[in-house]
Structures are given as C-alpha cells and as structure tokens.
Enzyme design. Structure first.
Site, PDB file in Angstrom:
ATOM      1  N   GLU A  68       8.705  10.200  -4.173  1.00  0.00           N
ATOM      2  CA  GLU A  68      10.013  10.862  -4.034  1.00  0.00           C
ATOM      3  C   GLU A  68      10.849  10.294  -2.888  1.00  0.00           C
ATOM      4  OE1 GLU A  68       7.083  12.167  -3.304  1.00  0.00           O
ATOM      5  OE2 GLU A  68       7.133  13.641  -1.696  1.00  0.00           O
TER       6      GLU A  68
ATOM      7  N   HIS B 147       3.768   9.158  -1.973  1.00  0.00           N
ATOM      8  CA  HIS B 147       4.955  10.006  -2.177  1.00  0.00           C
ATOM      9  C   HIS B 147       6.115   9.193  -2.758  1.00  0.00           C
ATOM     10  CE1 HIS B 147       3.666  13.712  -0.123  1.00  0.00           C
ATOM     11  NE2 HIS B 147       2.890  12.898   0.573  1.00  0.00           N
TER      12      HIS B 147
ATOM     13  N   CYS C  59       0.410  13.427  -4.254  1.00  0.00           N
ATOM     14  CA  CYS C  59      -0.420  13.578  -3.056  1.00  0.00           C
ATOM     15  C   CYS C  59      -1.414  14.730  -3.247  1.00  0.00           C
ATOM     16  CB  CYS C  59       0.444  13.736  -1.823  1.00  0.00           C
ATOM     17  SG  CYS C  59      -0.421  13.167  -0.348  1.00  0.00           S
TER      18      CYS C  59
HETATM   19  N1  GLN Z   1      -3.578  17.775   2.480  1.00  0.00           N
HETATM   20  C1  GLN Z   1      -3.788  16.556   1.784  1.00  0.00           C
HETATM   21  C2  GLN Z   1      -4.243  15.441   2.711  1.00  0.00           C
HETATM   22  O1  GLN Z   1      -4.111  15.517   3.901  1.00  0.00           O
HETATM   23  C3  GLN Z   1      -2.548  16.138   1.026  1.00  0.00           C
HETATM   24  C4  GLN Z   1      -1.398  15.804   1.902  1.00  0.00           C
HETATM   25  C5  GLN Z   1      -0.078  15.734   1.158  1.00  0.00           C
HETATM   26  O2  GLN Z   1       0.039  16.236   0.058  1.00  0.00           O
HETATM   27  N2  GLN Z   1       0.944  15.163   1.780  1.00  0.00           N
HETATM   28  O3  GLN Z   1      -4.743  14.451   2.255  1.00  0.00           O
END
Ligand code: GLN
Length: 536
Positions: free
Chosen positions: A510, A508, A382
């Site tokens: 994970e 994600h 992410c």
């Molecule tokens: N801050 C980034 C976004 O909003 C990444 C978010 C995250 O890593 N969950 O896109």
C-alpha cells in the site's frame, strides 16, 4: 539553490495541511519544477514507530526504512518526490542529535539552549534535505497548530530561515479555517485573524492564506481577511471541502495558487500540465462505470487514519478498474462463527491489513477461513499474511494449535516465528525489519502476472516471519510460495492456486500505490473482486 515554502496551520488541527503540502508539490511539479517535501513533527518521540495508531494514525514507511508520519504518504502519492527518512524531522530526533553532541563535548564551554542550538539543528536538517535532493522548491510542513508550545522551536527556525534567505527565496503559507456558523448564516474570519496575529507575534507574517471553508468566500470576507491579516487579496485562497483528496490540487489551481507562488518566489516555469490528473479525477474518481464492495477486517477500524494507505490504495485499484470501491470496515473482534455470514456476506473481496498484538486475531483468522472457503478474493497484508498462514495450518494442514509466537510463545506449531536475529532485540524503536527488500516472483503466479516482472522490491515493517520448517507441509496441502527473498530465503508472498484470488504478502504494498499508478496487487485484487461481483 532551492527556494522554500513553509506551511503552518492555525485555528484547529486536522485542516489537511499534509494534503495541502502534497497538492502544492503536485501543482509545482505540473509546472515543471522539481520539489521535495519535509514534515516537522513537534512531539518528543524520535519517530512514530512506537506509537499506537490511536495516538498517531498510520505509521508510513519509506524505502530507506524510516517509520514516519502518514503525511509523507500523501507526499509520495501526489508527487514524484522521493521521500526518505530525513524528510520527517521530529523534536525527538533533533534533541537526540543535540544531546548526543553535547555528551561528546562538541559544545565544550557553552550553555546548550533551544535558541540557537535546537533551532540551528532544525535548520541544518531542513537544508540538508533540500541540498541532497537538489530540488527547485523545498516544501516544509510544520505539524501542530500555531499557539502550541511544542512547535515554537520549529516556527522560530523557519522565521530565521525566511529572514536569512530573503523574500524571493522563502514563502510562508498559513492554512486556516473559516468556520460557518449556521444559526447566524455567517462565515467567521475572526479565528483566522487571531491565528495570523499569533504568528506575527513570533515574527512570521504569512504571504498566503489557504482558507478551509464549507462555503464560498464572498468579496467582503476576502477584503476583510486581506486587510486584517495583512496579505494581498489574491493571496486569500479558498480551500473548500472536496469529496476526494485528489481534487485538492485542482481546487488550488482554480484559485491560481501556483501562479501566485511562482510570482512571489520569482520562479520561471512551464505552462501548467494537470490534464491527466484532471481527467483521472473527473472520469475515474467522480464518475466510474462500475462499483464493488470490499471488506477491510482490522482492529483499528474506528479510526479514520489507522489504515490510510490501505484505503487509498483500494481507491487507486478502483481508479485502475474504472470502479468505485465501497470500503466496508469490519472490526475483527466482532467476527465470530455466528456473525461471520452477516458481517462478510456482502463482501466481494476481503482484505486483512497489518497489525500488532493479539486483540482481534481469532476474528481475522475466521475472516480468512470465510474468504478461503467461499472463494472470495482475499488480500492479506503483513499480519494479514501471517493470519492466513495460521488459518491454513489449522484448517487445511490439521495443525490445530498453530499460531504465531507473537500471540502464543508455547504453541506446538509456530508457523510464524521470530528470526534468530530478532530474538535478542530489547530496544523496540526502529528495530523491526524495515524498508525496501528485494523479492523474486514465481513465474506464472498471480503475483508475477500482476507485476509483469520477476524481480521486485517492496517495503517492510514487521518482526515475525513465516517459519520455513513448515514450507513443505504447506506446499503439499496446496499453498504456493510465489514470492521469496532469495538472499535470506524468506517467504514474501503466498497464494492458493485452487482459489480465484488468494494472495497475501509479508510486505506493505500500500505504501507504493499512487492514484495514477495503482499498485499491481491492489489493481488485481480490485479486478478479482469486480469479477466476483458479476455473479450478483
Ligand atoms: N505483528 C506482526 C510482526 O511484527 C505483523 C506486523 C505488521 O503487520 N506490520 O511481524
């Protein structure tokens, strides 16, 4: 109709109620029963999505896009239960529903009160999940500690449910602590007696006590707890500290917890089948053949729970690779030109997890550069993918000012930016790109080799995206876009083909990893890190 197990906690917080609930789910599944697990959270937030990790720990995301408590992650890791948004019931959600109904006029003429309106809504939410999921047993964990004012409506709701259902349909399990006083050389039962006393004052008499202990419970202590807490001797179950959370179901099995639950709930079941889990714990977790050091570079490193699912998924990758993964946690604010070698020199793999806000961003970018230039396996998740793109733009494409508009709105090269649909959002709650989305993998990429298929779905929680205006320029410089959301043409996975293992994803992974089914990307990342450590 489903039977119910209600789990409460006493004495102190952090007793591992979530892991206890997940382990009970695992034990019952091992007896052939279908279960689901619900977490009730007494705070007023509608969900934890807007909370800081220091307040709450990790925000766990379900397939259907709910931002939930991290205990739901344990439920999914330990069991096959399909956990959805309705499995996390918060005070905020309950009040929101009741107050919305009140405004609509649904209670016309009545005074709206905690009892019965709030408690009825809690019961409705619990029953809805158990009915929809059509399970044999619904496990309900009540967050907080007995004695807290804010959990009272939940306790009253489960008290009523137990009364309505009758004892062979509902069971109260209380997780408690037997503190060991070193100077006296004694294990103390009084806090447990008090905690059970508090529960009985509000009409709940626990059937089973799960006693967290450092030492074994002696016969005398067991007799005393049973007598003063009004439970059967066999219902005083020892819950000792264990090295790995995945040992907990085995430890409960040893205390015959599953037999006891089945007996009390009049449930018929199959012989216990925990063999595979046991062999995983004994052979792969406790005695792996290899080891490898992986650095996680993040902003909430000091907090044990902030990257819970990431740490667990790395353990799962280790289980798959028959290796112990030593996780070295590095605070990204510490990573600078003059510290990077000292901090990351020992890493055989580097992982950058998700995150929000600009604190520590430059350190993360420096860590990506180190992994890229030194050919160290790199896994970005992410925000980890977004910083990998910023680093690539700056160092490889020569776009010096490249950034995400999250950190610099005026950047000349917004390689990460907001989608049009996100630009006008003012309400920050539950408005990110959330939950499961499809992704198509490029043939012959590291990702498609990992997944061994072409179409996948993964869970998301972010607002910003890779800016497609830069795709061509990145490709020319050697970046490969190996995962794409075809419907919206969004970049989901990037790879560097010239690097031994440089993979980063916008989603994600994970959240979908389990001890006995490591997520493919975590499995391959640990494998690549092991490969990399051969040169040691
Ligand atoms: N801050 C980034 C976004 O909003 C990444 C978010 C995250 O890593 N969950 O896109």
């Amino acid at each position: 109709m489903s039977k119910f197990i209600f789990i409460t906690g006493g004495v102190v917080s952090s007793l591992g109620k979530g892991i206890a609930a997940a382990s009970i789910g695992k034990l019952l599944e091992a007896r052939g029963l279908k279960t689901t697990i619900i977490k009730c959270d007494p705070y007023l937030n509608v969900d934890p999505g807007t909370m800081n990790p220091y307040q709450h720990g990790e925000v766990y995301v379900t397939d259907d896009g709910a931002e939930t408590d991290l205990d739901l992650g344990h439920y999914e890791r330990f069991t096959n239960a399909h956990i959805t948004k309705d499995c996390n019931i918060t005070t905020g959600k309950v009040y929101h529903t009741v107050i919305t109904r009140e405004r609509r006029g649904d209670y016309l003429g009545k005074t709206v009160q905690i009892i019965p309106h709030i408690t009825d809504e809690i019961k409705r939410c619990i029953k809805k999940v158990s009915k929809e999921k059509d399970v044999d047993v619904t496990i309900v964990e009540i967050g907080g500690t007995v004695g807290d004012i804010e959990s009272l409506p939940f306790l009253e709701a489960i008290r009523q449910m137990r009364w309505e259902l009758g004892e062979s349909y509902a069971l109260d399990i209380h997780v408690t602590l037997l503190p060991y006083i070193k100077s006296a050389g004694e294990q103390k039962t009084k806090p447990t007696q008090h905690s059970v006393g508090r529960l009985r004052e509000i009409g709940i008499a626990p059937d089973i006590l799960l006693c967290r202990t450092e030492k074994h419970i002696s016969k005398e202590e067991r007799d005393k707890i049973a007598l003063f807490c009004n439970v059967d001797r066999e219902a005083v179950i020892e819950a000792p500290d264990v090295k790995y959370i995945y040992e907990v179901p085995l430890s409960f099995r040893k205390g015959n917890l599953d037999d006891l639950i089945l007996k009390k709930l009049h449930l018929k079941s199959e012989e216990n089948d925990l063999k595979d889990w046991e062999s995983l714990v004994i052979n792969r977790l406790r005695n792996p053949q290899k080891e490898v050091t992986v650095c996680v570079v993040g902003k909430y490193i000091a907090l044990q729970d902030a990257y819970k699912s990431i740490y667990e998924a790395l353990v799962h990758g280790g289980i798959a690779g028959n290796a112990r993964v030593h996780i070295v946690k590095i605070d990204s604010e510490d990573v600078k030109n003059n510290t990077v070698e000292r901090l990351l020199g020992g890493a055989r793999g580097i992982l950058i997890p998700g995150g929000f806000g600009d604190r520590g961003i430059e350190g993360k970018i420096r860590a990506v550069q180190y992994a890229r230039e030194k050919n160290i396996p790199f896994f970005g998740i992410c925000l980890g993918m977004q910083v990998a793109c910023i680093e690539f733009a700056r160092s490889v494409c020569g776009l010096k000012d490249a950034n995400s508009t999250e950190f610099n709105k005026e950047t000349a090269h917004p390689v990460i930016s907001l989608l049009q649909e996100q630009r006008h959002i003012r309400n920050l709650g539950a408005s990110m790109r959330l939950g499961s989305y499809p992704c198509k993998l490029l043939k012959d990429s590291k990702s498609s080799h990992a997944y061994k298929k072409e179409n996948i779905t993964e869970r998301h929680r972010h607002r910003y995206e890779f800016n497609n205006d830069y795709r061509k320029q990145f490709e020319k410089a050697g970046m490969v876009f190996t995962g794409i959301n075809a419907g919206q043409d969004l970049v989901e996975i990037i790879e560097l083909s010239s690097h031994p293992w440089f993979v980063a994803c916008q989603f994600h992974p994970e959240f979908k990893s389990k001890p006995d089914r490591a997520h493919p990307l975590f499995r391959e990342f640990v494998k690549a890190s092991l490969e990399n450590s051969k040169k040691d």
